[in-house]
Motif scaffolding. Structure first.
Motif, PDB file in Angstrom:
ATOM      1  N   PHE A 432       0.820  -1.219   0.000  1.00  0.00           N
ATOM      2  CA  PHE A 432       0.000   0.000   0.000  1.00  0.00           C
ATOM      3  C   PHE A 432       0.851   1.266   0.000  1.00  0.00           C
ATOM      4  CE2 PHE A 432      -2.950  -3.249   1.451  1.00  0.00           C
ATOM      5  CZ  PHE A 432      -4.049  -2.966   0.648  1.00  0.00           C
ATOM      6  N   GLY A 433       2.125   1.128  -0.377  1.00  0.00           N
ATOM      7  CA  GLY A 433       2.985   2.300  -0.533  1.00  0.00           C
ATOM      8  C   GLY A 433       2.483   3.200  -1.647  1.00  0.00           C
ATOM      9  N   LEU A 434       2.942   4.435  -1.643  1.00  0.00           N
ATOM     10  CA  LEU A 434       2.488   5.408  -2.645  1.00  0.00           C
ATOM     11  C   LEU A 434       3.572   6.444  -2.872  1.00  0.00           C
ATOM     12  CD1 LEU A 434       0.037   6.344  -4.405  1.00  0.00           C
ATOM     13  CD2 LEU A 434      -0.541   7.886  -2.509  1.00  0.00           C
ATOM     14  N   GLY A 435       3.815   6.753  -4.137  1.00  0.00           N
ATOM     15  CA  GLY A 435       4.843   7.751  -4.442  1.00  0.00           C
ATOM     16  C   GLY A 435       6.198   7.271  -3.963  1.00  0.00           C
ATOM     17  N   ALA A 455      -5.181  10.220  14.332  1.00  0.00           N
ATOM     18  CA  ALA A 455      -4.696   9.934  12.981  1.00  0.00           C
ATOM     19  C   ALA A 455      -5.832   9.448  12.086  1.00  0.00           C
ATOM     20  CB  ALA A 455      -3.584   8.897  13.030  1.00  0.00           C
ATOM     21  N   ARG A 456      -5.769   9.847  10.832  1.00  0.00           N
ATOM     22  CA  ARG A 456      -6.762   9.447   9.842  1.00  0.00           C
ATOM     23  C   ARG A 456      -6.066   8.743   8.688  1.00  0.00           C
ATOM     24  NH1 ARG A 456      -9.415  10.455  13.487  1.00  0.00           N
ATOM     25  NH2 ARG A 456     -11.227  11.825  13.713  1.00  0.00           N
ATOM     26  N   PRO A 457      -6.683   7.699   8.128  1.00  0.00           N
ATOM     27  CA  PRO A 457      -6.047   7.003   7.004  1.00  0.00           C
ATOM     28  C   PRO A 457      -5.952   7.895   5.781  1.00  0.00           C
ATOM     29  CG  PRO A 457      -8.299   6.233   7.324  1.00  0.00           C
ATOM     30  CD  PRO A 457      -7.981   7.121   8.488  1.00  0.00           C
ATOM     31  N   ALA A 458      -4.953   7.638   4.949  1.00  0.00           N
ATOM     32  CA  ALA A 458      -4.809   8.388   3.706  1.00  0.00           C
ATOM     33  C   ALA A 458      -6.086   8.247   2.880  1.00  0.00           C
ATOM     34  CB  ALA A 458      -3.606   7.879   2.924  1.00  0.00           C
ATOM     35  N   SER A 459      -6.430   9.280   2.139  1.00  0.00           N
ATOM     36  CA  SER A 459      -7.719   9.333   1.450  1.00  0.00           C
ATOM     37  C   SER A 459      -7.901   8.234   0.405  1.00  0.00           C
ATOM     38  CB  SER A 459      -7.890  10.701   0.779  1.00  0.00           C
ATOM     39  OG  SER A 459      -6.848  10.934  -0.163  1.00  0.00           O
ATOM     40  N   ASP A 460      -6.807   7.702  -0.124  1.00  0.00           N
ATOM     41  CA  ASP A 460      -6.920   6.693  -1.170  1.00  0.00           C
ATOM     42  C   ASP A 460      -7.023   5.267  -0.631  1.00  0.00           C
ATOM     43  OD1 ASP A 460      -4.113   7.047  -0.381  1.00  0.00           O
ATOM     44  OD2 ASP A 460      -3.704   5.503  -1.877  1.00  0.00           O
ATOM     45  N   ILE A 461      -6.767   5.088   0.662  1.00  0.00           N
ATOM     46  CA  ILE A 461      -6.712   3.738   1.224  1.00  0.00           C
ATOM     47  C   ILE A 461      -8.049   2.990   1.105  1.00  0.00           C
ATOM     48  CG2 ILE A 461      -6.502   2.438   3.386  1.00  0.00           C
ATOM     49  CD1 ILE A 461      -3.833   3.054   2.136  1.00  0.00           C
ATOM     50  N   PRO A 462      -9.201   3.574   1.421  1.00  0.00           N
ATOM     51  CA  PRO A 462     -10.453   2.811   1.287  1.00  0.00           C
ATOM     52  C   PRO A 462     -10.668   2.250  -0.113  1.00  0.00           C
ATOM     53  CG  PRO A 462     -10.822   4.776   2.603  1.00  0.00           C
ATOM     54  CD  PRO A 462      -9.439   4.911   2.038  1.00  0.00           C
ATOM     55  N   GLU A 463     -10.380   3.067  -1.136  1.00  0.00           N
ATOM     56  CA  GLU A 463     -10.541   2.581  -2.508  1.00  0.00           C
ATOM     57  C   GLU A 463      -9.549   1.463  -2.803  1.00  0.00           C
ATOM     58  OE1 GLU A 463     -10.497   4.122  -7.155  1.00  0.00           O
ATOM     59  OE2 GLU A 463      -9.342   5.202  -5.644  1.00  0.00           O
ATOM     60  N   LYS A 464      -8.300   1.609  -2.378  1.00  0.00           N
ATOM     61  CA  LYS A 464      -7.297   0.581  -2.627  1.00  0.00           C
ATOM     62  C   LYS A 464      -7.712  -0.747  -1.976  1.00  0.00           C
ATOM     63  CE  LYS A 464      -4.283   3.144  -4.869  1.00  0.00           C
ATOM     64  NZ  LYS A 464      -3.143   3.787  -4.177  1.00  0.00           N
TER      65      LYS A 464
END
Length: 548
Positions: A432-435, A455-464
């Motif tokens: 789930f790394g990015l960039g 802390a909040r999960p990165a915005s793209d994590i639910p879709e991934k």
């Protein structure tokens, strides 16, 4: 930044190739227009299978009964399956088509297609350097390694005239290990797709093979085949996907998510063919999947077992994750196979015992000689044998398995790893790394343990997570394009994952009315494949295929 490799093109040698046609088993196949499953597009038009781009090879394959077979086949190497590849080394596939088995001509025109990925540990997999069938391999990108406890690889052996390369499926303790070679010897068309993986990064240090790259690539490979219906040998409507570990997870995901629109933008980016990516059947061995719930499932299963060092994992963390699993399982409302009823954290141990574990032990013991059975029972006193059935308790079974493979949490580690040269520690965090960020949290629990309660999960994590989880397509939003045929296997001693993961996958598919063939290999660890011959036979039975 794109990484393009020089496109490889096989030379034509051997059996009667002519321009515009290829002779297979004495039958001439001519390119047919309009054979695509989807609508026409520039991408599809550019991705036309070269029917003459093969070499002819001969290999010897040992089948499930231990008998050797000489197979002559046509081999198409490293076909790029998209028009805008990020990395052609991985976004290519090999095709092997038998034309003669033990001296007898074979017509594979309507044969089922064995679609065998070699992904392990969510690492990249390439077929670019393969010299024949069964030659797909994991690649580290920045220095990777194979998945832990992977099944043994087949060894190479040369054979007689017209041989460019060869390899033999080997028996390892009675276990067949090369499905591509067994499929070829059975007369099936074998497709081995490469796929990007989590360790790949460009010169700027950006990761380009993390989620959902691998499943997108496999879908694109399926689309390539289906767009070339009538040109690619074999029945593109009878594609049987296989994979082990992370490859098993991707195989399950490929089957569950057929034609789901949530992948469309990713497929368009790489220039996938405008065709269906649905497959006919899934074969999944020890799938490492349902990742966002895997930590809780792992602790429910192995939480009381110590590590091989004798260390007890943090029981506070283990209890909290077990509680999460109980909540998750209750919310799934899955019914067990055989009319068992709704599966919960309270009854799952008994479900596993009655449905899978005791039958598995029974089969194992019944197959032993009387002397070997007495020896085994003397060493494993937790187990009772009445001459027909094996019985034991869940506690006895856990003690028998012994050390757990992973710490707590098992998948979403906290704190996050920092050493990118260790490709197996934090492998799912890397997926789930990015960039330029190699590791990221994908569960709220581990994120907040690491970074605090705000802390909040990165915005793209639910879709991934949706893109990577077959359960989304089976339970959350049942997918009409999914496969209806499932072959799922796991070893009873496999503590790389929870025993509930494959059981939930099987239950979800069964609840939708799908054909599910699921069992556990007794005392087997991660990567076991003890009934490969049965799987090859299942392909023929399920597809309705009868070789000429």
């Amino acid at each position: 930044m794109k990484h393009r490799a020089v496109k490889r093109r096989s030379v034509v040698v051997g059996i009667g190739a002519t321009a515009g046609a290829a002779a297979v088993g004495g039958i001439t196949l001519t390119a047919q227009a309009g054979g695509r499953t989807g609508g026409a597009s520039s991408a599809s038009d550019a991705l036309v299978f070269d029917e003459d781009g093969y070499t002819t090879l001969t290999t010897t394959v040992t089948d499930a009964a231990g008998d050797g077979h000489e197979v002559t086949y046509r081999f198409w190497k490293a076909i790029t399956y998209v028009t805008e590849p990020v990395d052609e080394k991985y976004q290519s596939l090999n095709i092997s088509v038998p034309v003669r088995i033990d001296g007898k001509a074979v017509d594979a025109t309507g044969a089922p297609i064995l679609f065998a990925n070699s992904v392990g540990g969510y690492m990249p997999a390439s077929v670019a350097d393969a010299t024949g069938v069964g030659g797909g391999a994991m690649g580290g990108g920045t220095g990777g390694s194979a998945a832990p406890s992977a099944p043994a690889a087949p060894s190479a052996s040369s054979s007689s005239s017209d041989t460019e390369s060869g390899s033999s499926a080997q028996l390892s303790g009675g276990k067949m290990v090369s499905l591509p070679q067994l499929g070829l010897a059975a007369g099936y068309v074998v497709v081995e797709p490469g796929a990007r993986g989590r360790t790949l990064k460009n010169s700027e240090g950006e990761y380009y093979g993390t989620a959902p790259a691998a499943v997108v690539d496999l879908k694109a490979a399926v689309r390539y085949l289906r767009a070339n219906k009538g040109r690619v040998p074999g029945d593109v409507d009878r594609i049987f996907s296989t994979g082990t570990s992370a490859g098993g997870a991707l195989s399950a995901l490929l089957g569950a998510s057929g034609d789901s629109p949530i992948y469309d933008k990713y497929l368009k980016e790489i220039g996938a063919a405008d065709a269906s990516d649905a497959i006919f059947a899934t074969g999944a061995w020890c799938p490492i999947t349902d990742l966002e719930h895997a930590d809780g499932a792992y602790e429910w299963c192995w939480g009381t077992n110590k590590l091989s060092t004798g260390k007890q994992v943090d029981q506070t963390v283990s209890r909290e994750l077990r509680s999460q699993f109980a909540e998750y399982q209750a919310g799934r409302k899955l019914r067990g196979l055989g009319g068992y009823g709704t599966l919960t954290a309270r009854n799952y141990d008994e479900y596993l015992l009655t449905t899978y574990l005791r039958p598995s032990a029974t089969t194992y013991l019944a197959a032993l000689s009387e002397t070997d059975r007495k020896t085994y029972l003397a060493k494993n006193t937790f187990l009772r044998w009445d001459g027909e059935k094996a019985t034991f308790t869940w506690t006895g079974f856990l003690t028998h398995v012994g050390a757990r493979k992973k710490d707590a949490p098992a998948f979403d580690l906290f704190p996050l790893p920092t050493d990118t040269s260790d490709t197996m520690t934090g492998d799912i965090n890397n997926e789930f790394g990015l960039g330029t960020a190699p590791f990221r949290h994908f569960t709220l629990y581990s994120l907040r343990k690491d970074r605090g309660n705000s802390a909040r999960p990165a915005s793209d994590i639910p879709e991934k997570l949706r893109l990577m989880n077959p359960m989304y397509h089976l339970v959350d939003k049942p997918n009409p394009g999914r496969t209806r045929h499932w072959w799922i296997r796991l070893g009873t001693a496999d503590s790389d994952t929870s025993l509930t993961v494959s059981a939930n996958l099987a239950a979800a598919a069964d609840q939708l009315g799908d054909d599910v063939n699921h069992l556990y290999y007794w005392d087997a660890g991660h990567g076991a494949n003890e009934d490969a011959g049965d799987f090859i036979a299942w392909i023929a039975k399920t597809s309705g295929y009868k070789a000429a």
